[in-house]
Design a protein around this motif. Structure first.
Motif, short mmCIF file in Angstrom:
data_model
loop_
_atom_site.label_atom_id
_atom_site.label_comp_id
_atom_site.label_asym_id
_atom_site.label_seq_id
_atom_site.Cartn_x
_atom_site.Cartn_y
_atom_site.Cartn_z
N MET A 212 55.04 -63.69 -20.82
CA MET A 212 55.97 -63.84 -18.94
C MET A 212 57.65 -64.30 -19.46
O MET A 212 58.30 -64.17 -20.68
CB MET A 212 56.12 -66.01 -18.86
N TYR A 213 58.54 -64.23 -18.61
CA TYR A 213 59.52 -64.51 -18.40
C TYR A 213 60.41 -65.61 -17.96
O TYR A 213 59.68 -66.23 -16.51
CB TYR A 213 60.18 -63.46 -17.54
N VAL A 214 60.25 -66.43 -17.74
CA VAL A 214 60.97 -67.83 -17.90
C VAL A 214 62.53 -68.27 -17.54
O VAL A 214 63.10 -68.63 -18.60
CB VAL A 214 60.23 -69.47 -18.21
N THR A 215 62.78 -68.76 -16.70
CA THR A 215 64.19 -69.45 -16.45
C THR A 215 64.16 -70.76 -16.88
O THR A 215 63.75 -71.40 -16.30
CB THR A 215 65.06 -68.85 -15.20
N ASP A 216 65.45 -70.51 -17.70
CA ASP A 216 65.72 -72.01 -18.29
C ASP A 216 66.75 -72.76 -17.77
O ASP A 216 67.97 -72.29 -18.54
CB ASP A 216 65.14 -71.88 -19.78
N SER A 217 67.28 -73.07 -16.47
CA SER A 217 68.75 -72.63 -15.89
C SER A 217 69.70 -74.11 -16.43
O SER A 217 71.14 -73.40 -16.71
CB SER A 217 68.62 -73.34 -14.99
N PRO A 250 77.40 -71.66 -15.69
CA PRO A 250 76.96 -70.01 -15.04
C PRO A 250 75.74 -69.66 -15.43
O PRO A 250 74.91 -69.29 -16.24
CB PRO A 250 77.39 -69.27 -15.43
N GLU A 251 74.63 -71.26 -14.32
CA GLU A 251 73.15 -70.93 -14.83
C GLU A 251 72.63 -70.12 -13.59
O GLU A 251 72.49 -69.66 -12.14
CB GLU A 251 72.82 -72.34 -13.49
N PRO A 252 71.60 -69.53 -14.86
CA PRO A 252 70.57 -68.21 -13.88
C PRO A 252 69.74 -68.97 -13.17
O PRO A 252 68.84 -70.42 -13.85
CB PRO A 252 70.38 -68.35 -15.14
#
Length: 363
Positions: A212-217, A250-252
Motif C-alpha cells: 500500500m501507498y499511504v499519504t500522511d499529509s 506543502p501538504e500532499p
C-alpha cells in the motif's frame, strides 16, 4: 526541488477551469468509473456528492446531491446518530456502486461521511448510514464525535473500505485521526493506523495487490507499506523536500496512481500538493520527482486528482475555506481543472476504484 535533465516543470497559468459549481467550497475525492464514463466528486465542507455523466459536456450532464438530516431515509435500519444542529454532515470520499441489474448505470454510491459509511440513492436523493464508525471498539464515543471522514479507497479484492478520519471542521486539529478498515458484509470496523493528524490518499501496488501507498499529509510523507502491513512502513516520498522554501506547508493531499504496462518502469504517483497550485508527478520505484504541473495562482488549494485516460482531472478548494460563507466565495476556488496528456502513448481508460463488496438494497 527537482533538478537535472529528467525533471520538467509544466506551467499552466492560463488553464481555464474544466467545470465550476457555483459557490463550491472544498471539492475533493474525484473518481472515474470506466464502465459508465461517469465522473464523481464530493464537496467535503458542503456535504455534497457531484456527478457528471458526459465528461465532454459537464454543463449539461452535471447533477448534485446533498447529504443532510432532511433527506435521511426515514425507514433506515440505522437511526440517525444524536448530533447537535451545529455539527453538520460532510462527505470525504466516494465509492461507486453499479446498478443491481447491469454495469451501464451508477444508481447508488457509498461514501465516507461524518459518522460512518453512507449510501446515497441517485434515483430519489435519499441516503442512509450502512455502518457507523462507533461500531469500532477502539474508538471512544467522545473521540468519534470529533472526527469526520477524509479520503479513502477500496481494497483490490473489493472486500474492505479503507477510510482516513481526521478532526472535524469545528474542532482543533489533533492527532486523534486514524485509518479504519471497514468490512461491510461482516459489519466490522477496525483501526489499522492510529494517532494521525491528516490521513489521506490510499493506493495499492498493482504488482502484488497487497502493498500500500499511504499519504500522511502533515508529516509531508508518502509511505510504502510492503504486503499491506501499515506498521512496517517505509518512507517513499518526502513532499516537503520536493518543494522549495517559499511554501510553508506543502501538504500532499489526494493523489492518482498509474502503473506502467510496458515493463519499462513501475509507474507514477500524481500528488495534489495543498497550498502550492501544484500537482507533482513522482516515480513509484524510487520516489523521485519527475514533473510538476503548475496550475493558475488563483487556486492554490489543489486538493485531489484522478486519471481519465491520458488526462488528469484536478479538484481545488476555496481559498477562504476556513471562513467560507455565502458572500465570500472566490471565482475559481472549488473548480475542477482538466490537464490534457499527462501520460504518453496508448493509455486505456481505467476506473479509479474497484467495486466494493456490498449487498445493495434500494432505499
Amino acid at each position: 526541488m527537482g533538478s537535472g535533465s529528467d525533471f520538467e516543470e509544466v506551467a499552466l497559468g492560463s488553464l481555464k477551469p474544466y467545470y465550476h459549481v457555483p459557490e463550491a467550497i472544498h471539492s475533493e475525492g474525484i473518481t472515474f468509473v470506466k464502465e459508465t464514463s461517469t465522473l464523481l466528486w464530493v464537496d467535503i465542507f458542503k456535504g455534497e456528492v457531484h456527478k457528471v455523466e458526459d465528461i465532454e459536456h459537464p454543463e449539461s450532464s452535471h447533477s448534485s446531491f446533498s447529504v443532510t438530516r432532511a433527506n435521511y431515509a426515514k425507514d433506515s435500519s440505522i437511526e440517525y446518530p444524536p448530533n447537535p444542529e451545529s455539527l453538520k454532515e460532510s462527505v470525504g470520499c466516494i465509492f461507486p456502486l453499479f446498478a443491481e441489474t447491469s454495469q451501464d448505470e451508477i444508481e447508488q454510491v457509498l461514501f465516507g461521511s461524518k459518522f460512518g459509511i453512507g449510501r446515497l440513492d441517485f434515483t430519489n436523493g435519499e441516503w442512509e448510514y450502512v455502518i457507523l464508525y462507533s461500531q469500532c471498539p477502539a474508538l471512544s464515543s467522545d473521540r468519534a464525535y470529533k472526527l469526520r471522514s477524509n479520503d479513502g479507497n477500496v481494497s483490490p479484492d473489493g472486500k474492505y473500505l479503507y477510510v482516513g478520519l481526521m478532526s472535524d471542521f469545528p474542532f482543533e486539529l489533533e492527532a486523534i485521526g486514524c485509518i479504519l478498515r471497514v468490512d461491510l458484509l461482516a459489519q466490522k470496523v477496525e483501526v489499522v493506523w492510529n494517532s494521525m493528524l491528516i490521513p489521506n490518499a490510499i493506493h495499492w501496488d498493482e504488482s502484488d495487490q497487497k502493498s500500500m501507498y499511504v499519504t500522511d499529509s502533515l508529516n509531508f510523507t508518502i509511505w510504502k507499506c510492503p504486503g499491506g502491513d501499515l506498521l512496517k512502513r517505509e518512507e517513499l516520498i518526502d513532499v516537503k523536500n520536493s518543494n522549495n522554501q517559499s511554501f510553508e506547508s506543502p501538504e500532499p493531499d489526494g493523489s492518482a496512481i498509474w502503473f506502467s504496462k510496458d515493463g519499462k518502469h513501475s509507474g507514477y504517483l500524481f500528488i495534489a500538493v495543498w497550498s502550492t497550485c501544484k500537482v507533482q508527478m513522482f516515480d513509484l520505484a524510487h520516489g523521485k520527482l519527475l514533473k510538476e504541473f503548475i496550475l493558475p495562482k488563483s487556486t492554490p488549494r489543489v486538493s485531489c486528482c484522478c486519471l481519465v485516460g491520458k488526462d488528469l482531472f484536478v479538484t481545488t478548494a476555496n481559498e477562504k475555506i476556513n471562513n467560507a460563507v455565502g458572500f465570500n466565495f472566490d471565482k475559481t476556488g472549488g473548480c475542477i481543472y482538466r490537464i490534457p496528456n499527462v501520460l504518453n502513448g496508448d493509455v486505456p481508460l481505467e476506473s479509479t476504484k474497484p467495486q466494493p463488496r456490498y449487498q445493495s438494497m434500494h432505499l
